[in-house]
Write an enzyme that holds these catalytic residues in place. Structure first.
Site, PDB file in Angstrom:
ATOM      1  N   ARG A   9      -3.719  11.013   3.240  1.00 20.52           N
ATOM      2  CA  ARG A   9      -2.714  12.082   3.265  1.00 20.52           C
ATOM      3  C   ARG A   9      -2.011  12.217   1.918  1.00 20.52           C
ATOM      4  O   ARG A   9      -1.110  13.031   1.750  1.00 20.52           O
ATOM      5  CB  ARG A   9      -1.681  11.788   4.355  1.00 20.52           C
ATOM      6  CG  ARG A   9      -2.256  11.948   5.758  1.00 20.52           C
ATOM      7  CD  ARG A   9      -1.322  11.408   6.814  1.00 20.52           C
ATOM      8  NE  ARG A   9      -0.019  12.028   6.805  1.00 20.52           N
ATOM      9  CZ  ARG A   9       0.255  13.204   7.339  1.00 20.52           C
ATOM     10  NH1 ARG A   9      -0.689  13.887   7.922  1.00 20.52           N
ATOM     11  NH2 ARG A   9       1.472  13.694   7.292  1.00 20.52           N
ATOM     12  N   ASP A  46       4.375   0.134  12.100  1.00 20.82           N
ATOM     13  CA  ASP A  46       3.144  -0.516  11.626  1.00 20.82           C
ATOM     14  C   ASP A  46       3.085  -2.008  11.981  1.00 20.82           C
ATOM     15  O   ASP A  46       2.039  -2.632  11.857  1.00 20.82           O
ATOM     16  CB  ASP A  46       3.017  -0.348  10.113  1.00 20.82           C
ATOM     17  CG  ASP A  46       3.096   1.101   9.717  1.00 20.82           C
ATOM     18  OD1 ASP A  46       2.089   1.798   9.822  1.00 20.82           O
ATOM     19  OD2 ASP A  46       4.201   1.558   9.345  1.00 20.82           O
ATOM     20  N   VAL A  95       8.022   6.277  16.743  1.00 21.49           N
ATOM     21  CA  VAL A  95       7.718   6.937  15.463  1.00 21.49           C
ATOM     22  C   VAL A  95       6.484   7.837  15.588  1.00 21.49           C
ATOM     23  O   VAL A  95       6.490   8.983  15.122  1.00 21.49           O
ATOM     24  CB  VAL A  95       7.541   5.900  14.333  1.00 21.49           C
ATOM     25  CG1 VAL A  95       7.212   6.596  13.009  1.00 21.49           C
ATOM     26  CG2 VAL A  95       8.803   5.048  14.186  1.00 21.49           C
ATOM     27  N   LYS A 148       0.831  -1.213   0.000  1.00 20.37           N
ATOM     28  CA  LYS A 148       0.000   0.000   0.000  1.00 20.37           C
ATOM     29  C   LYS A 148       0.862   1.258   0.000  1.00 20.37           C
ATOM     30  O   LYS A 148       0.595   2.201  -0.750  1.00 20.37           O
ATOM     31  CB  LYS A 148      -0.907  -0.006   1.242  1.00 20.37           C
ATOM     32  CG  LYS A 148      -1.511   1.333   1.602  1.00 20.37           C
ATOM     33  CD  LYS A 148      -2.412   1.232   2.800  1.00 20.37           C
ATOM     34  CE  LYS A 148      -1.884   1.770   4.106  1.00 20.37           C
ATOM     35  NZ  LYS A 148      -1.538   3.184   4.186  1.00 20.37           N
ATOM     36  N   ASN A 149       1.890   1.264   0.862  1.00 19.17           N
ATOM     37  CA  ASN A 149       2.657   2.499   1.047  1.00 19.17           C
ATOM     38  C   ASN A 149       3.705   2.733  -0.037  1.00 19.17           C
ATOM     39  O   ASN A 149       4.437   3.716   0.009  1.00 19.17           O
ATOM     40  CB  ASN A 149       3.290   2.525   2.443  1.00 19.17           C
ATOM     41  CG  ASN A 149       2.211   2.682   3.509  1.00 19.17           C
ATOM     42  OD1 ASN A 149       1.064   3.021   3.192  1.00 19.17           O
ATOM     43  ND2 ASN A 149       2.558   2.428   4.756  1.00 19.17           N
ATOM     44  N   ARG A 204      -9.087  -0.266   3.720  1.00 14.85           N
ATOM     45  CA  ARG A 204      -8.116   0.716   3.184  1.00 14.85           C
ATOM     46  C   ARG A 204      -6.780   0.081   2.859  1.00 14.85           C
ATOM     47  O   ARG A 204      -6.076   0.531   1.960  1.00 14.85           O
ATOM     48  CB  ARG A 204      -7.872   1.830   4.219  1.00 14.85           C
ATOM     49  CG  ARG A 204      -8.927   2.894   4.244  1.00 14.85           C
ATOM     50  CD  ARG A 204      -8.482   4.062   5.085  1.00 14.85           C
ATOM     51  NE  ARG A 204      -7.182   4.566   4.619  1.00 14.85           N
ATOM     52  CZ  ARG A 204      -6.490   5.505   5.228  1.00 14.85           C
ATOM     53  NH1 ARG A 204      -6.948   6.046   6.323  1.00 14.85           N
ATOM     54  NH2 ARG A 204      -5.330   5.901   4.755  1.00 14.85           N
ATOM     55  N   CYS A 217      -4.708   8.133   9.336  1.00 11.09           N
ATOM     56  CA  CYS A 217      -5.115   7.435  10.555  1.00 11.09           C
ATOM     57  C   CYS A 217      -4.859   8.304  11.782  1.00 11.09           C
ATOM     58  O   CYS A 217      -3.878   9.047  11.827  1.00 11.09           O
ATOM     59  CB  CYS A 217      -4.343   6.124  10.677  1.00 11.09           C
ATOM     60  SG  CYS A 217      -5.005   4.824   9.643  1.00 11.09           S
ATOM     61  N   ARG A 246       0.333  14.148  13.142  1.00 12.86           N
ATOM     62  CA  ARG A 246       0.647  13.978  11.729  1.00 12.86           C
ATOM     63  C   ARG A 246       0.722  15.314  10.983  1.00 12.86           C
ATOM     64  O   ARG A 246      -0.033  15.581  10.044  1.00 12.86           O
ATOM     65  CB  ARG A 246      -0.336  13.008  11.078  1.00 12.86           C
ATOM     66  CG  ARG A 246      -0.425  11.702  11.856  1.00 12.86           C
ATOM     67  CD  ARG A 246      -0.995  10.583  11.072  1.00 12.86           C
ATOM     68  NE  ARG A 246      -0.074  10.053  10.086  1.00 12.86           N
ATOM     69  CZ  ARG A 246      -0.398   9.104   9.220  1.00 12.86           C
ATOM     70  NH1 ARG A 246      -1.603   8.606   9.208  1.00 12.86           N
ATOM     71  NH2 ARG A 246       0.485   8.663   8.359  1.00 12.86           N
TER      72      ARG A 246
HETATM   73  N1  EPU Z   1       6.352  14.261  10.803  1.00 18.49           N
HETATM   74  C1  EPU Z   1       6.437  15.582  11.139  1.00 18.49           C
HETATM   75  N2  EPU Z   1       6.255  16.513  10.142  1.00 18.49           N
HETATM   76  C2  EPU Z   1       5.997  16.161   8.844  1.00 18.49           C
HETATM   77  C3  EPU Z   1       5.923  14.791   8.512  1.00 18.49           C
HETATM   78  C4  EPU Z   1       6.100  13.852   9.515  1.00 18.49           C
HETATM   79  O1  EPU Z   1       6.650  15.932  12.287  1.00 18.49           O
HETATM   80  O2  EPU Z   1       5.841  17.052   7.992  1.00 18.49           O
HETATM   81  C5  EPU Z   1       6.505  13.228  11.865  1.00 18.49           C
HETATM   82  C6  EPU Z   1       5.182  12.464  12.080  1.00 18.49           C
HETATM   83  O3  EPU Z   1       4.301  13.168  12.912  1.00 18.49           O
HETATM   84  C7  EPU Z   1       5.663  11.161  12.676  1.00 18.49           C
HETATM   85  C8  EPU Z   1       7.035  10.959  12.019  1.00 18.49           C
HETATM   86  O4  EPU Z   1       7.414  12.225  11.468  1.00 18.49           O
HETATM   87  O5  EPU Z   1       5.834  11.298  14.061  1.00 18.49           O
HETATM   88  C9  EPU Z   1       7.051   9.934  10.931  1.00 18.49           C
HETATM   89  O6  EPU Z   1       6.094  10.225   9.934  1.00 18.49           O
HETATM   90  P1  EPU Z   1       6.343   9.868   8.414  1.00 18.49           P
HETATM   91  O7  EPU Z   1       6.340  11.137   7.627  1.00 18.49           O
HETATM   92  O8  EPU Z   1       7.527   8.974   8.304  1.00 18.49           O
HETATM   93  O9  EPU Z   1       5.034   9.043   8.079  1.00 18.49           O
HETATM   94  P2  EPU Z   1       4.088   9.172   6.833  1.00 18.49           P
HETATM   95  O10 EPU Z   1       4.860   9.346   5.590  1.00 18.49           O
HETATM   96  O11 EPU Z   1       2.978  10.129   7.135  1.00 18.49           O
HETATM   97  C10 EPU Z   1       4.147   6.622   6.211  1.00 18.49           C
HETATM   98  C11 EPU Z   1       3.118   5.542   6.090  1.00 18.49           C
HETATM   99  C12 EPU Z   1       2.651   5.143   7.473  1.00 18.49           C
HETATM  100  C13 EPU Z   1       3.863   4.656   8.269  1.00 18.49           C
HETATM  101  C14 EPU Z   1       4.937   5.742   8.313  1.00 18.49           C
HETATM  102  C15 EPU Z   1       6.208   5.271   8.987  1.00 18.49           C
HETATM  103  C16 EPU Z   1       2.057   6.028   3.979  1.00 18.49           C
HETATM  104  C17 EPU Z   1       0.835   6.467   3.248  1.00 18.49           C
HETATM  105  N3  EPU Z   1       1.979   6.034   5.316  1.00 18.49           N
HETATM  106  O12 EPU Z   1       3.465   7.707   6.834  1.00 18.49           O
HETATM  107  O13 EPU Z   1       1.761   4.061   7.294  1.00 18.49           O
HETATM  108  O14 EPU Z   1       3.457   4.356   9.578  1.00 18.49           O
HETATM  109  O15 EPU Z   1       5.261   6.153   6.963  1.00 18.49           O
HETATM  110  O16 EPU Z   1       6.738   4.151   8.340  1.00 18.49           O
HETATM  111  O17 EPU Z   1       3.063   5.660   3.387  1.00 18.49           O
HETATM  112  C18 EPU Z   1      -0.129   2.746   7.690  1.00 18.49           C
HETATM  113  O18 EPU Z   1       0.164   2.144   6.645  1.00 18.49           O
HETATM  114  O19 EPU Z   1      -1.034   2.374   8.472  1.00 18.49           O
HETATM  115  C19 EPU Z   1       0.611   3.957   8.040  1.00 18.49           C
HETATM  116  C20 EPU Z   1       0.230   4.800   8.999  1.00 18.49           C
END
Ligand code: EPU
Length: 438
Positions: free
Chosen positions: A97, A311, A333, A23-24, A419, A121, A126
């Site tokens: 997102r 995850d 995380v 998915k990601n 999802r 989620c 976030r």
């Molecule tokens: N963060 C910030 N500012 C930002 C972006 C992120 O402070 O602008 C913080 C977040 O709040 C969090 C940390 O950085 O504490 C990590 O967030 P990250 O940006 O790595 O996560 P993401 O890209 O929003 C993706 C996956 C998530 C997975 C995380 C970590 C997708 C669509 N989502 O999220 O997947 O947990 O990376 O591996 O790729 C899921 O599949 O259920 C899911 C939540």
């Protein structure tokens, strides 16, 4: 289909199921197609709601999307890309997102992009500050408005040097999707290097991008003027694979996860083995099974790759309720990823959450008001309950708990699981689970 499932638990899950693309990764590869001059083809695409959301968003922007669900093939033709209305984007994005990642490609093609207020989620704040800072550094102008954010590129985006304060997956993807067509060199220090990001780099390289990844989390990109379409087969979904592995352990079962691969799951497999779970890597997948004797408690810390994924944490915690002794899990995380344990406590689990960084290194969330460490005492028999799915991974964990618990549980909000888990009710049926979803 109904959003409520009645689960008659207490029996082991046994059999074989298949996981398809991640998915990601798939959602990001779909966005990358916007950067190509010609059509792209993506294979091993799972039939999940998040793919539908990105398809809708791409179609809103004029991309022609043809899909063969059974074969798992998507064809994406971006020849007629156009702007979309923010209200339409908002209506189709749902709680995703992903719209934030459309920015770089749309700025290159159209000079502007809109982002509605984003969901995702409910596992923490976030924020998107890293994303907006990155876009600004490339020369984009960010204008926050009442209904979302309007971003423009007054001239061609310029390569830049950026250091991320935390190796964010999304921010690294933002940078890649923007830098590949910016003018000149871009350097990102403190990048995330998850396998899904490496596969996105594979896709971009196939399109004509020049990207190098150093061993010290530094990624360098040489911008190019033009990118072509790509043909690519997605890497498997290692989160789904680990979820089924935890389901095997929690229910005392034996699940052969076809399509799963060892290289992306090293950290999970090590932990699974420490808990006492058995696994066997074979040519077509990985078989996960309960060893038939007591499980061991562990100390675990989630982390960015190559650490233990956040995850993977929630489904494994359900299995840890069946391990002997005290397990400690430190979530580093997301600040708020233990909300799902409330329901587990209601089912008889002994789990206590703490603000302190327990059992590992101090993290960003220590000494603040975030309950991000959990102590799980086991084994405790789980009993059936009425549960409401809180988020995607927490929801699947509740489902595992209901399958492990004796009696009939009512699980509401089950649609959230669609999802990210392809045909999960068919897979549960194939594993011998007893449930009704009207
Ligand atoms: N963060 C910030 N500012 C930002 C972006 C992120 O402070 O602008 C913080 C977040 O709040 C969090 C940390 O950085 O504490 C990590 O967030 P990250 O940006 O790595 O996560 P993401 O890209 O929003 C993706 C996956 C998530 C997975 C995380 C970590 C997708 C669509 N989502 O999220 O997947 O947990 O990376 O591996 O790729 C899921 O599949 O259920 C899911 C939540």
């Amino acid at each position: 289909m109904s959003d409520v499932m009645h689960v008659h638990g207490g029996a082991p899950l046994t059999g074989a199921i298949t996981v398809r693309g991640a998915k990601n990764f798939v959602s990001k590869a779909m966005v990358a197609s916007l950067l190509g001059e010609g059509p792209s083809e993506l294979r091993n695409v799972p039939g999940i709601r998040d793919v539908e959301i990105v398809r809708d968003l791409l179609e809103l922007h004029g991309v022609r999307v043809d899909r063969d669900d059974r074969a798992g093939v998507l064809r994406l033709d971006p020849t007629d890309v156009e702007s979309a209305h923010v209200a339409d984007i908002d209506a189709h994005a749902g709680s995703s997102r992903i719209p934030i990642l459309f920015c770089g490609p749309l700025l290159h093609r159209l000079g502007e992009a809109f982002i509605p207020d984003l969901g995702g989620c409910r596992i923490g704040d976030r924020p998107i500050n890293f994303h907006l800072d990155i876009l600004r550094q490339f020369g984009a102008v960010v204008d926050k408005r009442e209904n979302g954010i309007h971003i423009t590129a007054p001239r061609r985006l310029q390569g830049t040097k950026i250091a991320l304060p935390y190796p964010s997956v999304g921010a690294t993807e933002q940078l890649l999707l923007t830098a590949v067509r910016a003018e000149g060199l871009t350097e990102l220090a403190g990048a995330a290097i998850e396998p899904e990001i490496m596969d996105l780099i594979n896709v971009l390289q196939k399109m004509g991008a020049i990207i190098s990844v150093d061993t010290d989390r530094v990624i360098r990109i040489e911008g190019v003027d033009r990118l072509e379409g790509y043909r690519h087969t997605s890497l498997p979904d290692r989160i789904e694979a680990a979820s089924w592995a935890s389901a095997a352990l929690a229910t005392g079962g034996d699940i052969d996860v076809l399509g799963a691969r060892q290289p992306e799951m090293t950290a999970f497999l090590n932990t699974f083995r420490k808990v006492g779970g058995g696994f066997e890597v074979h040519d077509d997948g990985i078989r996960f099974f309960h060893p038939g004797h007591e499980l061991s408690s562990i100390v675990l810390e989630t982390d960015v790759h190559p650490g233990f994924m956040t995850d993977w944490q929630q489904p494994l915690v359900v299995a840890l309720t069946q391990a002997t002794g005290l397990s400690i899990v430190h979530e580093t995380v997301y600040e708020n990823r233990f909300g799902f344990t409330d329901a587990l406590r209601g089912m008889g689990a002994t789990i206590q959450v703490y603000r302190e960084c327990l059992g590992g290194h101090p993290c960003r969330f220590g000494q603040r008001n975030f309950y991000h460490s959990a102590v799980i005492s086991g084994p405790t028999p789980l009993i059936a309950a009425d549960i409401e799915v809180p988020d995607l991974r927490g929801g699947f964990s509740h489902l595992i708990a209901a399958l492990a618990a004796k009696g009939t549980s009512r699980v509401a909000g089950i649609g959230l699981i669609d999802r990210g888990y392809e045909n999960f009710t068919d897979k549960l049926a194939a594993l011998g689970a007893d449930f009704d979803r009207d």
